[in-house]
Design a protein around this motif. Sequence first.
Motif, mmCIF file in Angstrom:
data_model
loop_
_atom_site.group_PDB
_atom_site.id
_atom_site.type_symbol
_atom_site.label_atom_id
_atom_site.label_comp_id
_atom_site.label_asym_id
_atom_site.label_seq_id
_atom_site.Cartn_x
_atom_site.Cartn_y
_atom_site.Cartn_z
ATOM 1 N N THR A 1 0.798 -1.225 0.000
ATOM 2 C CA THR A 1 0.000 0.000 0.000
ATOM 3 C C THR A 1 0.833 1.280 0.000
ATOM 4 O OG1 THR A 1 -0.193 -0.117 2.418
ATOM 5 C CG2 THR A 1 -1.959 -1.111 1.133
ATOM 6 N N ALA B 1 -4.135 -5.766 -7.795
ATOM 7 C CA ALA B 1 -3.733 -4.401 -8.120
ATOM 8 C C ALA B 1 -4.303 -3.962 -9.462
ATOM 9 C CB ALA B 1 -2.205 -4.302 -8.138
ATOM 10 N N SER C 1 -7.145 -4.845 -10.725
ATOM 11 C CA SER C 1 -8.560 -4.502 -10.549
ATOM 12 C C SER C 1 -8.718 -3.086 -10.016
ATOM 13 C CB SER C 1 -9.230 -5.500 -9.602
ATOM 14 O OG SER C 1 -8.774 -5.339 -8.265
ATOM 15 N N ILE C 2 -7.830 -2.658 -9.124
ATOM 16 C CA ILE C 2 -7.903 -1.310 -8.563
ATOM 17 C C ILE C 2 -7.584 -0.271 -9.640
ATOM 18 C CG2 ILE C 2 -6.917 0.269 -6.850
ATOM 19 C CD1 ILE C 2 -6.354 -2.157 -5.091
ATOM 20 N N GLN D 1 -9.241 4.111 -11.151
ATOM 21 C CA GLN D 1 -8.532 5.310 -10.701
ATOM 22 C C GLN D 1 -8.576 6.398 -11.782
ATOM 23 O OE1 GLN D 1 -7.513 5.274 -7.424
ATOM 24 N NE2 GLN D 1 -8.550 3.284 -7.608
ATOM 25 N N TYR E 1 -0.540 1.438 -9.639
ATOM 26 C CA TYR E 1 -1.138 0.112 -9.464
ATOM 27 C C TYR E 1 -0.724 -0.818 -10.592
ATOM 28 C CZ TYR E 1 -3.826 1.457 -5.422
ATOM 29 O OH TYR E 1 -4.175 1.850 -4.158
ATOM 30 N N VAL F 1 -13.902 -0.366 -5.471
ATOM 31 C CA VAL F 1 -12.702 -0.424 -6.321
ATOM 32 C C VAL F 1 -11.972 0.912 -6.293
ATOM 33 C CG1 VAL F 1 -11.836 -0.822 -8.653
ATOM 34 C CG2 VAL F 1 -13.758 -2.166 -7.796
ATOM 35 N N TYR F 2 -12.733 2.007 -6.381
ATOM 36 C CA TYR F 2 -12.127 3.339 -6.372
ATOM 37 C C TYR F 2 -11.373 3.587 -5.066
ATOM 38 C CZ TYR F 2 -11.681 8.407 -6.513
ATOM 39 O OH TYR F 2 -11.177 9.685 -6.494
ATOM 40 N N ASN F 3 -11.922 3.079 -3.978
ATOM 41 C CA ASN F 3 -11.277 3.230 -2.666
ATOM 42 C C ASN F 3 -10.325 2.085 -2.343
ATOM 43 O OD1 ASN F 3 -12.456 5.726 -1.329
ATOM 44 N ND2 ASN F 3 -14.313 4.695 -1.990
ATOM 45 N N LYS F 4 -9.868 1.401 -3.384
ATOM 46 C CA LYS F 4 -8.807 0.383 -3.269
ATOM 47 C C LYS F 4 -9.214 -0.769 -2.365
ATOM 48 C CE LYS F 4 -7.002 3.995 -1.973
ATOM 49 N NZ LYS F 4 -6.232 5.098 -1.315
ATOM 50 N N TRP F 5 -10.500 -1.142 -2.470
ATOM 51 C CA TRP F 5 -11.069 -2.235 -1.681
ATOM 52 C C TRP F 5 -10.916 -1.980 -0.175
ATOM 53 C CZ3 TRP F 5 -14.160 -5.030 -4.547
ATOM 54 C CH2 TRP F 5 -13.843 -5.294 -5.875
ATOM 55 N N TYR F 6 -10.737 -0.744 0.196
ATOM 56 C CA TYR F 6 -10.680 -0.311 1.603
ATOM 57 C C TYR F 6 -9.558 -0.996 2.382
ATOM 58 C CZ TYR F 6 -15.277 1.638 0.522
ATOM 59 O OH TYR F 6 -16.306 2.343 -0.060
#
Length: 669
Positions: A245, A302, A304-305, A309, A318, A588-593
């Motif tokens: 991260t 990564a 998928s993220i 973005q 990513y 996804v936008y929030n990087k799967w939290y």
Amino acid sequence: MFEYVWLIPLFPLLGVVINGLFGKKIKNETVIGGLGALMVFSSFLVSCGIFIELLSRGAEERAFEKVLFTWIKSGTFKADIGFLIDPLSALMIMVVTGVGFLIHVYSIGYMHGEEGFYRYFTYLNLFTFSMLLLVLGNNLLLMFVGWEGVGLCSYLLIGYYFHKKSAGDAGKKAFVMNRVGDFGFLLGLFTMYWYFGHTHNVWTINFRELAANAHLLPVGGVVTVITLCFFLGATGKSAQIPLYTWLPDAMEGPTPVSALIHAATMVTAGVYMIGRMNFVYIRSHETMMIVAIVGAATAIFAASIGTAQNDIKRVLAYSTVSQLGFMFLAMGVGAFTAGIFHLMTHAFFKACLFLGSGSVIHAMHHALHHIHSHDDPQDMRNMGGLKSAMPITFLTFLVSTIAIAGIPGFSGFFSKDEILWQAFANPLHGDLNLILWATGAIAAGFTAFYMFRLVFMTFFGECRIKEKAKSHLHESPFVITLPLIVLGVLAIVGGYVGIPKVIGEVFGGVPNLFEHYLEPVFKGSHEFMAQQLHHAEGHHSAALEWGLMATSVVIALVGISIAFFLYIVSPSIPAKFTAAFPRLHRAVYNKWYIDELYDFLFVNPCKALGNFLWKGFDVLVVDGIVNGVAAVVKGIGSVLRNIQTGYVHNYAISMALGVVVIVAFYLFR
């Protein structure tokens, strides 16, 4: 030339000393930047000479060790300041100094006018020196010095804009997460030194001596512990699950720094370390499986993220995490050559992509600054239609995007396809191979999609920047575009040194030069793996390899086609999709939290523990004792000060009373 290997790290170190001590007084940006670039170019020239001499030698003679002096000697422990030249380290110094030089040249134009210009080039040279020390060190401890050096420089460069809280936080995050991985590296180093010494009386941390005695290591057992510890270090440096991260947040640093970290230096350290210690890793099937699984999982996770973005640099960040996953997948299936091959080709096209994004940001910032707009110059939603205003940046960026997507004829195709083929055909993990291949192939499809999404949103369609700013958009200066052109060419031709055998046979038996070049480094591991798996050797047909190759290309073309349809043909669909699946898009936008999860599990508890210890010990105990002593002294002082009245008769009465008390004491005791 081998005798002059010490010059390779020395030149960047001279740049550090000169710019670090005198850069603030020199002030001239051309002199400061030129000196920094010249030092790295000098290292590149020496690296070229060593590389050429290495190629002129036979396979058995492609190893040379230059020991400068004994660094540490205590009892049975000995560590030298020495450098190891072999095909692997020679390749790495070519990549580090070659790509690093282009990034230094690019930085002269990109960082023009920045406060602390000399400080930037001092850090950049120090970064290059540390990476060269890491790849050239002939022993584990010297490698660890370089390992820590690139970690320090990442902290300094990511937090270069230290007046911004986000940059400072990103630098600290990278530093702390890498310390977690470095702890694993040290545990692995100590355990291996102890095991070799106490079990076989081989007290060494020298790579060549360790490799020569690798046959003494058992299969599994303590080797699994050792390799897992080292792999923890690799996950930190090379940003793999769970220690990945920090890398996307590293975008807070200047764009050339991102290119240097992501393409040529720090994040490749973990891959290089496993490649260098292949003779240990191959003796633990469990660790190899974990490396492969983590690599494949990181590649698809990564990727998928990256699909959601909007920051152009964050998409590329990513992408780097995902591509590193492919390299670890290769290492995990025993395809060490393929992993290093992808490391090299990735350095070309990823450096070009990051520098290309910097060129776009440079132009956007210039245009927005002219109209005093505060729009984000890195947000792709503010871009569009830039290909006409920035033709060189567009063409080099497009070439590198095609390469990373794995389209035939470009460098990324040769290296990525080799990894996918080895993941499927290598007998090391049996039934797991199909899952590893499928995961990698799907990740490659995601890569093609989000990279062409980036291209279409940035360079095609209507320009979404404010009308007044459009006239101020222009191509970057030559000092910025020249490195892009060189890297763009390498993104095309860089893969032809490693043409797969099945393709080479079509063209009259063209050999895989890259595999032949690295054969002396990985020969022992390949032979060991063949001995261990002779009963499971798979003889797959060329037709199957062609079929899998075609499948991966089709998957990539599907990803490109979807991106084309969504962002060129029907650009309104992405907004409708987001509206239809808001939770999925938000996740996804929030990087799967994951960052929020880490905050909940680790960061916040550590802060709470720190606050508890501070309030419970510092405040109550330490401050309590200090403040209590002060209160006692203050109270005594308050009483005693009343005696000091300033009147002589009061003092006379006090003396008389004192005499009476003393006399009474002696008379009546």
